[in-house]
Design a protein around this motif. Sequence first.
Motif, PDB file in Angstrom:
ATOM      1  N   SER A   1      -9.130 -26.019  11.892  1.00 35.14           N
ATOM      2  CA  SER A   1      -8.037 -26.135  12.430  1.00 35.14           C
ATOM      3  C   SER A   1      -6.902 -26.624  11.735  1.00 35.14           C
ATOM      4  O   SER A   1      -7.134 -27.113  10.593  1.00 35.14           O
ATOM      5  N   ARG A   2      -5.689 -26.404  12.322  1.00 30.98           N
ATOM      6  CA  ARG A   2      -4.454 -26.920  11.419  1.00 30.98           C
ATOM      7  C   ARG A   2      -4.343 -28.504  11.540  1.00 30.98           C
ATOM      8  O   ARG A   2      -3.521 -28.991  10.721  1.00 30.98           O
ATOM      9  N   ARG A   3      -5.082 -29.373  12.441  1.00 31.68           N
ATOM     10  CA  ARG A   3      -4.952 -30.434  12.488  1.00 31.68           C
ATOM     11  C   ARG A   3      -6.136 -30.964  11.843  1.00 31.68           C
ATOM     12  O   ARG A   3      -7.211 -30.404  11.912  1.00 31.68           O
ATOM     13  N   PRO A   4      -6.170 -32.358  11.385  1.00 29.23           N
ATOM     14  CA  PRO A   4      -7.231 -33.033  10.749  1.00 29.23           C
ATOM     15  C   PRO A   4      -8.262 -33.315  11.712  1.00 29.23           C
ATOM     16  O   PRO A   4      -9.634 -33.247  11.194  1.00 29.23           O
ATOM     17  N   LEU A   5      -7.989 -33.323  12.945  1.00 23.02           N
ATOM     18  CA  LEU A   5      -9.180 -33.693  14.144  1.00 23.02           C
ATOM     19  C   LEU A   5      -9.836 -35.027  13.626  1.00 23.02           C
ATOM     20  O   LEU A   5     -11.190 -35.008  13.768  1.00 23.02           O
ATOM     21  N   GLY A   6      -9.354 -36.010  13.370  1.00 24.70           N
ATOM     22  CA  GLY A   6      -9.958 -37.047  13.067  1.00 24.70           C
ATOM     23  C   GLY A   6     -10.709 -37.747  14.035  1.00 24.70           C
ATOM     24  O   GLY A   6     -11.596 -38.625  13.825  1.00 24.70           O
TER      25      GLY A   6
END
Length: 268
Positions: A180-185
């Motif tokens: 993912s380009r997002r951290p997906l915390g």
Amino acid sequence: MDVGVETRSFGELLRRFRGAAQLTQAGLAERSGLGTETIRSLESGRRKSPRGATLESLADALGLVGAELAMFAAAGQEQSAVPHELPADVQDFTGRADEVRRLVGLLAAPGTIVIAGPAGAGKTALAVHAARQVVFPAGEVFVRGGGPVRPAAGSLVVLDDVASADQVPKATIGTVVVTSRRPLGEVATEHRIVLAGLPVPDAVRLLHQLAGADRWQRDPAATLEVVELCGGLPTELRRAAARMVGRPSWSPADLRGWLRTNRTVGTA
């Protein structure tokens, strides 16, 4: 737990693991939440293979991990249904030695792994490169974006370019790799690998491999600026090298000038 390498069928393997755990059929049924008749049918061969949820319940009840879990999962799968959907490995995969080593280690056990980073950082390439060094008896599934995929024991699911944590299923007895380009915390996992650009030596080595070392070595300073203008991102470096290959008369300084005028790194 030694059950013997000569074991072949799922029923025989189940019977041997149950014996090694010192459980009766009734005892295993109680511990797994399954019916005694279900276990009897599997051990006798009347049922050749269990459903995914049944396999998971039996593995948990028997306390199987590691190689034993992989063996058990493989025996419980219909061979004709085992998927192998990973893309081809990237040619000239370069660098990321520490990340590859860590990811290969994580892939050996069930769980969820998030690989995050900007576009072009090589997240998918890393996932595929590492996964091809690990055996998944129940196969590998590759999905662009998230989806209603349930990992099976001994399997790998790669969810590529996921935008939201809502698209990530919980990994139980299977393994899930999410890029993912997002951290997906929001994804509940301790296993995260964050990628940025390649270190300069690896980035230069990639350019050498793709377009010939001699051309780059004629102007090391311009070559380093090309790496900087590409942000060290493998995808951008490959595009730059391809432009050099397609223009035999160009020098690193020519490419540097073109990149300064047409720089798009970070806009994808």
